[in-house]
Design an enzyme around this catalytic site. Sequence first.
Site, PDB file in Angstrom:
ATOM      1  N   HIS A  49       0.853  -1.200   0.000  1.00 46.30           N
ATOM      2  CA  HIS A  49       0.000   0.000   0.000  1.00 46.30           C
ATOM      3  C   HIS A  49       0.884   1.244   0.000  1.00 46.30           C
ATOM      4  CE1 HIS A  49       1.263  -0.501   4.140  1.00 46.30           C
ATOM      5  NE2 HIS A  49       1.185   0.814   4.206  1.00 46.30           N
ATOM      6  N   HIS A 103       5.455   6.307  -0.612  1.00 44.93           N
ATOM      7  CA  HIS A 103       6.356   5.158  -0.780  1.00 44.93           C
ATOM      8  C   HIS A 103       5.579   3.859  -0.620  1.00 44.93           C
ATOM      9  CE1 HIS A 103       6.185   5.717   3.582  1.00 44.93           C
ATOM     10  NE2 HIS A 103       6.395   4.413   3.656  1.00 44.93           N
TER      11      HIS A 103
HETATM   12  O1  3AM Z   1       3.571   2.566   4.696  1.00 46.42           O
HETATM   13  P1  3AM Z   1       4.606   1.953   5.561  1.00 46.42           P
HETATM   14  O2  3AM Z   1       4.668   0.464   5.470  1.00 46.42           O
HETATM   15  O3  3AM Z   1       5.932   2.628   5.495  1.00 46.42           O
HETATM   16  O4  3AM Z   1       5.322   1.822   9.223  1.00 46.42           O
HETATM   17  C1  3AM Z   1       3.910   1.807   9.261  1.00 46.42           C
HETATM   18  C2  3AM Z   1       3.314   1.572   7.900  1.00 46.42           C
HETATM   19  O5  3AM Z   1       4.091   2.346   7.014  1.00 46.42           O
HETATM   20  C3  3AM Z   1       3.404   3.200   9.550  1.00 46.42           C
HETATM   21  O6  3AM Z   1       2.062   3.184   9.086  1.00 46.42           O
HETATM   22  C4  3AM Z   1       1.948   2.238   8.033  1.00 46.42           C
HETATM   23  C5  3AM Z   1       0.824   1.282   8.319  1.00 46.42           C
HETATM   24  O7  3AM Z   1       1.071   0.603   9.510  1.00 46.42           O
HETATM   25  N1  3AM Z   1       3.466   3.526  10.971  1.00 46.42           N
HETATM   26  C6  3AM Z   1       3.332   2.692  12.007  1.00 46.42           C
HETATM   27  N2  3AM Z   1       3.466   3.364  13.159  1.00 46.42           N
HETATM   28  C7  3AM Z   1       3.692   4.664  12.835  1.00 46.42           C
HETATM   29  C8  3AM Z   1       3.898   5.846  13.576  1.00 46.42           C
HETATM   30  N3  3AM Z   1       3.899   5.847  14.908  1.00 46.42           N
HETATM   31  C9  3AM Z   1       3.695   4.768  11.433  1.00 46.42           C
HETATM   32  N4  3AM Z   1       3.888   5.927  10.794  1.00 46.42           N
HETATM   33  C10 3AM Z   1       4.089   7.028  11.559  1.00 46.42           C
HETATM   34  N5  3AM Z   1       4.084   6.999  12.907  1.00 46.42           N
END
Ligand code: 3AM
Length: 168
Positions: free
Chosen positions: A38, A120
């Site tokens: 995603h 990303h």
């Molecule tokens: O899109 P990606 O995979 O980079 O890393 C987590 C994931 O990102 C991010 O939200 C997406 C769905 O889980 N994520 C998790 N905790 C987070 C936080 N505390 C976060 N992004 C920002 N702050």
Amino acid sequence: MKRLFFALWPEQHIRQQCEILTDKLNGYGKPVNPANLHVTLLFLGRISPEQQAVLTKEASQIPVSPITLTFDCLSFWKKPAVLCLTASQFDQNVSKLNEILATIAKQQGITVDDRPFTPHVTLLKKADSVIDIDFAPVLWRSDGFCLVESRSIANNIEYRIIERWPAN
Ligand code: 3AM
């Protein structure tokens, strides 16, 4: 309370293209489950049913344009130890959508990530190095966005789309 985020969700052929690329990266980290691929628009964290109801109502009123992102770079981000697809240039509609969603979330008292928004697609977790391979850019067309729930089940992360808003 649910752990929620707003995202762009891929059509099947985009998911497959990302999956083929992830296969080429075999051995460089832990591949993200293809079902979980995603583009995060805004991470919300733990949200109450009341907050979710307001966020859903507000999100449904956002005018949404179709978004096209050309993911043409592979980036290694050292701190989260991920390897992701990024775009050397990107459609400002996606930044606008991120800003609107962040404003709505802040109005609900939700703390949001204030770092500059970088669209990303995370392909590998637990990555430890830059990888230089040739690949065909991934053209990611999105006709809307969604609200997604993130659940940890037996050491795996499972994402469930709660609501979708199509482009107008
Ligand atoms: O899109 P990606 O995979 O980079 O890393 C987590 C994931 O990102 C991010 O939200 C997406 C769905 O889980 N994520 C998790 N905790 C987070 C936080 N505390 C976060 N992004 C920002 N702050």
